[in-house]
Design a protein around this motif. Structure first.
Motif, PDB file in Angstrom:
ATOM      1  N   HIS A  70      28.971  65.149 129.593  1.00 16.87           N
ATOM      2  CA  HIS A  70      29.712  64.045 128.982  1.00 16.87           C
ATOM      3  C   HIS A  70      28.904  62.765 128.998  1.00 16.87           C
ATOM      4  O   HIS A  70      28.877  62.012 128.018  1.00 16.87           O
ATOM      5  N   THR A  82      34.524  62.288 124.764  1.00 20.13           N
ATOM      6  CA  THR A  82      35.480  63.179 125.428  1.00 20.13           C
ATOM      7  C   THR A  82      35.812  64.377 124.547  1.00 20.13           C
ATOM      8  O   THR A  82      35.892  65.520 125.027  1.00 20.13           O
ATOM      9  N   ASP A 101      30.683  66.716 133.704  1.00 23.07           N
ATOM     10  CA  ASP A 101      30.581  65.258 133.737  1.00 23.07           C
ATOM     11  C   ASP A 101      29.181  64.807 133.326  1.00 23.07           C
ATOM     12  O   ASP A 101      29.019  63.773 132.658  1.00 23.07           O
ATOM     13  N   TRP A 154      27.850  60.655 125.769  1.00 21.59           N
ATOM     14  CA  TRP A 154      28.323  59.263 125.682  1.00 21.59           C
ATOM     15  C   TRP A 154      27.163  58.284 125.491  1.00 21.59           C
ATOM     16  O   TRP A 154      27.239  57.377 124.666  1.00 21.59           O
ATOM     17  N   ASP A 160      34.065  56.368 123.541  1.00 20.58           N
ATOM     18  CA  ASP A 160      34.739  57.014 124.675  1.00 20.58           C
ATOM     19  C   ASP A 160      35.558  58.210 124.197  1.00 20.58           C
ATOM     20  O   ASP A 160      35.480  59.305 124.774  1.00 20.58           O
TER      21      ASP A 160
END
Length: 219
Positions: free
Chosen positions: A92, A189, A89, A96, A185
């Motif tokens: 990510h 991912t 996470d 992002w 997004d």
């Protein structure tokens, strides 16, 4: 006769901020080559010679503009990362946030990629130090993931850093030149999935091949 009122003089810090803001806006609008120091001075409302008291050259001003932008990019990274427990996470989030910077400010990204990073005088500058500090966040996340057993240990974190930031630059090249669009997004991912499946510890990712018997062959 009524005495003429003069506008209050700006302090050095305020004037520097005004110059950086004007230069940033003009570089965004026209690009680096098409903007003159005279034009920047006009936007600020000062004579051109005053700019050279703050920045020796237009390129020095560009480096300062981008350094200021990098400082803004850090934002609340530390707080955001601290709120995430899984290293996937955290990875990510960094991907992002970088994609968002490209999406929100493609023209400054183009200046960074084309006008700055390829030049010899970039290394050792404040901007270079900030860029290394920025990408160090990713190295720290990967290193922590390896220590926790979440990522595999046989891939150098510096290689992953190059793959991520270089890959994003390449993938978004048309966008930063004014063509096309991308979904941050979805892309974040996808990038995270590719990286983390490749980063999985070997014991978790290696499976014994399944034997399938056919007529006369075994696979």
């Amino acid at each position: 006769m009524t005495a003429r009122k003069h506008a209050p003089r700006m302090g050095r810090e305020e004037r520097t901020d005004r110059i950086l803001e004007a230069a940033r806006d003009l570089f965004r609008e026209k690009g680096f080559d098409a903007v003159s120091m005279c034009e920047i001075a006009g936007r600020v409302g000062v004579v051109e010679g005053l700019l050279y008291k703050y920045f020796a050259t237009k390129r020095a001003l560009l480096l300062a503009v981008l350094a200021h932008w990098y400082e803004d990019l850090f934002g609340d990274y530390a707080r955001e990362l601290a709120g995430l427990t899984r290293h996937r996470d955290r990875l990510h989030r960094l991907v992002w946030r970088h994609l968002r910077a490209v999406r929100d400010d493609p023209r400054l990204c183009r200046l960074m990629f084309r006008e700055v990073q390829s030049e010899r005088d970039y290394h050792g500058t404040e901007l270079h130090v900030l860029n290394r500090r920025y990408t160090q966040l990713l190295l720290d996340v990967v290193t922590a993931g390896v220590a926790a057993g979440e990522f595999r240990a046989d891939i150098p974190p510096t290689l992953l850093r190059s793959m991520i930031y270089g890959g994003i630059e390449h993938h978004c090249w048309h966008y930063i030149h004014g063509r096309g669009r991308f979904d941050i997004d979805q892309l974040a991912t996808q990038i995270t999935a590719v990286l983390c499946e490749g980063l999985a510890p070997a014991a978790a990712s290696v499976r014994k091949p399944r034997l399938v018997r056919t007529t006369g062959t075994v696979s």
